[in-house]
Write a protein that holds these residues in place. Structure first.
Motif, PDB file in Angstrom:
ATOM      1  N   TYR A 188       8.306  -7.602   5.265  1.00  0.00           N
ATOM      2  CA  TYR A 188       7.359  -6.320   5.084  1.00  0.00           C
ATOM      3  C   TYR A 188       8.307  -5.164   5.897  1.00  0.00           C
ATOM      4  O   TYR A 188       8.755  -5.299   7.014  1.00  0.00           O
ATOM      5  N   LEU A 189       8.258  -3.807   5.162  1.00  0.00           N
ATOM      6  CA  LEU A 189       8.757  -2.805   5.597  1.00  0.00           C
ATOM      7  C   LEU A 189       7.653  -1.704   5.661  1.00  0.00           C
ATOM      8  O   LEU A 189       7.066  -1.396   4.751  1.00  0.00           O
ATOM      9  N   ARG A 190       7.463  -1.427   7.076  1.00  0.00           N
ATOM     10  CA  ARG A 190       6.478  -0.115   7.136  1.00  0.00           C
ATOM     11  C   ARG A 190       7.592   1.298   7.070  1.00  0.00           C
ATOM     12  O   ARG A 190       8.577   1.171   7.912  1.00  0.00           O
ATOM     13  N   ILE A 191       6.970   2.107   6.278  1.00  0.00           N
ATOM     14  CA  ILE A 191       7.981   3.271   5.928  1.00  0.00           C
ATOM     15  C   ILE A 191       7.813   4.074   7.344  1.00  0.00           C
ATOM     16  O   ILE A 191       6.749   4.452   7.642  1.00  0.00           O
ATOM     17  N   THR A 192       8.903   4.466   7.828  1.00  0.00           N
ATOM     18  CA  THR A 192       9.090   5.412   8.960  1.00  0.00           C
ATOM     19  C   THR A 192       8.443   6.859   8.722  1.00  0.00           C
ATOM     20  O   THR A 192       8.817   7.481   7.748  1.00  0.00           O
ATOM     21  N   GLY A 193       7.702   7.019   9.732  1.00  0.00           N
ATOM     22  CA  GLY A 193       7.172   8.522   9.717  1.00  0.00           C
ATOM     23  C   GLY A 193       6.024   9.225   8.814  1.00  0.00           C
ATOM     24  O   GLY A 193       5.781  10.293   8.969  1.00  0.00           O
ATOM     25  N   ASP A 195       0.832  -1.164  -0.080  1.00  0.00           N
ATOM     26  CA  ASP A 195       0.111   0.079   0.026  1.00  0.00           C
ATOM     27  C   ASP A 195       0.858   1.179  -0.112  1.00  0.00           C
ATOM     28  O   ASP A 195       2.016   1.082  -0.365  1.00  0.00           O
ATOM     29  N   GLY A 196       0.413   2.407   0.280  1.00  0.00           N
ATOM     30  CA  GLY A 196       0.974   3.589   0.131  1.00  0.00           C
ATOM     31  C   GLY A 196       2.214   3.967   1.157  1.00  0.00           C
ATOM     32  O   GLY A 196       3.092   4.642   1.270  1.00  0.00           O
ATOM     33  N   ASP A 197       2.118   3.059   2.421  1.00  0.00           N
ATOM     34  CA  ASP A 197       3.161   3.079   3.170  1.00  0.00           C
ATOM     35  C   ASP A 197       3.947   1.855   3.689  1.00  0.00           C
ATOM     36  O   ASP A 197       4.665   1.668   4.575  1.00  0.00           O
ATOM     37  N   LEU A 211      -5.534   1.216   2.158  1.00  0.00           N
ATOM     38  CA  LEU A 211      -6.300   0.489   0.817  1.00  0.00           C
ATOM     39  C   LEU A 211      -7.123  -0.612   1.217  1.00  0.00           C
ATOM     40  O   LEU A 211      -8.194  -0.823   0.801  1.00  0.00           O
ATOM     41  N   TYR A 212      -6.685  -1.451   2.510  1.00  0.00           N
ATOM     42  CA  TYR A 212      -7.384  -2.697   3.008  1.00  0.00           C
ATOM     43  C   TYR A 212      -7.913  -2.252   4.251  1.00  0.00           C
ATOM     44  O   TYR A 212      -7.257  -1.583   4.978  1.00  0.00           O
ATOM     45  N   SER A 213      -8.893  -3.004   4.467  1.00  0.00           N
ATOM     46  CA  SER A 213      -9.585  -2.766   5.886  1.00  0.00           C
ATOM     47  C   SER A 213      -9.652  -3.992   6.517  1.00  0.00           C
ATOM     48  O   SER A 213     -10.311  -5.134   5.863  1.00  0.00           O
ATOM     49  N   ALA A 214      -9.719  -4.236   7.592  1.00  0.00           N
ATOM     50  CA  ALA A 214     -10.177  -5.412   8.472  1.00  0.00           C
ATOM     51  C   ALA A 214     -11.655  -5.873   8.195  1.00  0.00           C
ATOM     52  O   ALA A 214     -12.322  -6.926   8.276  1.00  0.00           O
ATOM     53  N   ASN A 215     -12.330  -4.859   8.155  1.00  0.00           N
ATOM     54  CA  ASN A 215     -13.768  -5.008   7.900  1.00  0.00           C
ATOM     55  C   ASN A 215     -13.899  -4.939   6.333  1.00  0.00           C
ATOM     56  O   ASN A 215     -13.866  -3.843   5.584  1.00  0.00           O
ATOM     57  N   ALA A 216     -14.424  -6.045   5.757  1.00  0.00           N
ATOM     58  CA  ALA A 216     -14.477  -6.138   4.475  1.00  0.00           C
ATOM     59  C   ALA A 216     -15.689  -5.442   3.828  1.00  0.00           C
ATOM     60  O   ALA A 216     -15.750  -5.342   2.359  1.00  0.00           O
ATOM     61  N   HIS A 217     -16.400  -4.950   4.553  1.00  0.00           N
ATOM     62  CA  HIS A 217     -17.476  -3.765   4.019  1.00  0.00           C
ATOM     63  C   HIS A 217     -17.174  -2.296   3.836  1.00  0.00           C
ATOM     64  O   HIS A 217     -17.863  -1.713   3.371  1.00  0.00           O
ATOM     65  N   LYS A 218     -15.891  -2.253   4.418  1.00  0.00           N
ATOM     66  CA  LYS A 218     -15.343  -0.908   4.259  1.00  0.00           C
ATOM     67  C   LYS A 218     -14.676  -0.578   2.913  1.00  0.00           C
ATOM     68  O   LYS A 218     -13.899  -1.495   2.314  1.00  0.00           O
ATOM     69  N   SER A 263      -6.056   6.088  -1.285  1.00  0.00           N
ATOM     70  CA  SER A 263      -5.332   5.020  -0.932  1.00  0.00           C
ATOM     71  C   SER A 263      -4.734   4.507  -2.221  1.00  0.00           C
ATOM     72  O   SER A 263      -3.440   3.885  -2.338  1.00  0.00           O
ATOM     73  N   GLN A 264      -5.449   4.332  -3.498  1.00  0.00           N
ATOM     74  CA  GLN A 264      -4.971   3.557  -4.447  1.00  0.00           C
ATOM     75  C   GLN A 264      -3.852   4.445  -5.393  1.00  0.00           C
ATOM     76  O   GLN A 264      -2.925   3.794  -5.855  1.00  0.00           O
TER      77      GLN A 264
END
Length: 184
Positions: free
Chosen positions: A53-58, A39-41, A64-71, A77-78
């Motif tokens: 996986y690397l989470r970009i700092t700061g 995704d974007g970060d 883009l994705y949600s734990a809630n499939a209905h969101k 995000s794209q």
């Protein structure tokens, strides 16, 4: 065979953390053989027979994705994901990761670090580009940045906000501390 570490059950966090600390060190600089945008970060890359996986700092990009499939995906995000992919695949001939001194992010299963792309013979922090284009915001919930970095990130975001670029084009979308209004 490569294993996807992000899909492991939460009870395996300790094993993942151990795997990370066995292969990576704080402030380590390296160039993985390939990078894939999540995704974007966040990016992922293969090394040592695993996918990390690397989470970009700061910075924080819209989800883009949600734990809630209905969101639905959050606005921009794209675009943030696509721009990061463009920076890595189309514009950069080389990239490098500089791991943060904390090494692992708050999830306990992602590396934490800076991502740089080579443009015109110089390495550029992708966070600066995403911030300047309004596709990410400074993430100030956890003090991961030095004071100098915080000020630099805030200045880049301020200019994007002033120009109403990306996430700043939607009034009330960006909230304090690098979050997004989920009602928009």
């Amino acid at each position: 065979m490569e294993r996807n570490l992000n899909t492991e059950p939460s009870q395996k966090k300790l094993r993942i953390r151990t795997l990370i600390t066995d292969h990576f060190k704080p402030s380590q600089i390296f160039s993985p053989p390939s990078l894939e945008v999540v995704d974007g970060d966040t990016v992922k890359f293969p090394m040592y027979g695993h996918t990390f996986y690397l989470r970009i700092t700061g910075v924080n990009a819209p989800e883009l994705y949600s734990a809630n499939a209905h969101k639905s995906p959050q606005p921009f995000s794209q675009e943030a994901k696509d721009r990061l992919g463009q920076l890595l695949l189309d514009e950069a001939s080389n990239w490098k990761i500089v791991l943060h001194e904390r090494l692992i992010d708050g999830t306990g299963i992602r590396l934490l670090g800076y991502l740089f792309v080579e443009k015109d013979g110089e390495f550029v922090n992708v966070s600066h580009i995403l911030l300047a284009e309004g596709l990410a915001v400074p993430y100030m919930m956890e003090q991961r940045l030095t004071l100098e970095e915080q000020l630099e990130y805030q200045d880049l975001a301020y200019e994007a906000e002033r120009l109403r670029l990306g996430v700043y084009s939607i009034r009330g979308y960006v909230t304090e501390f690098g979050r997004f209004n989920e009602d928009i």
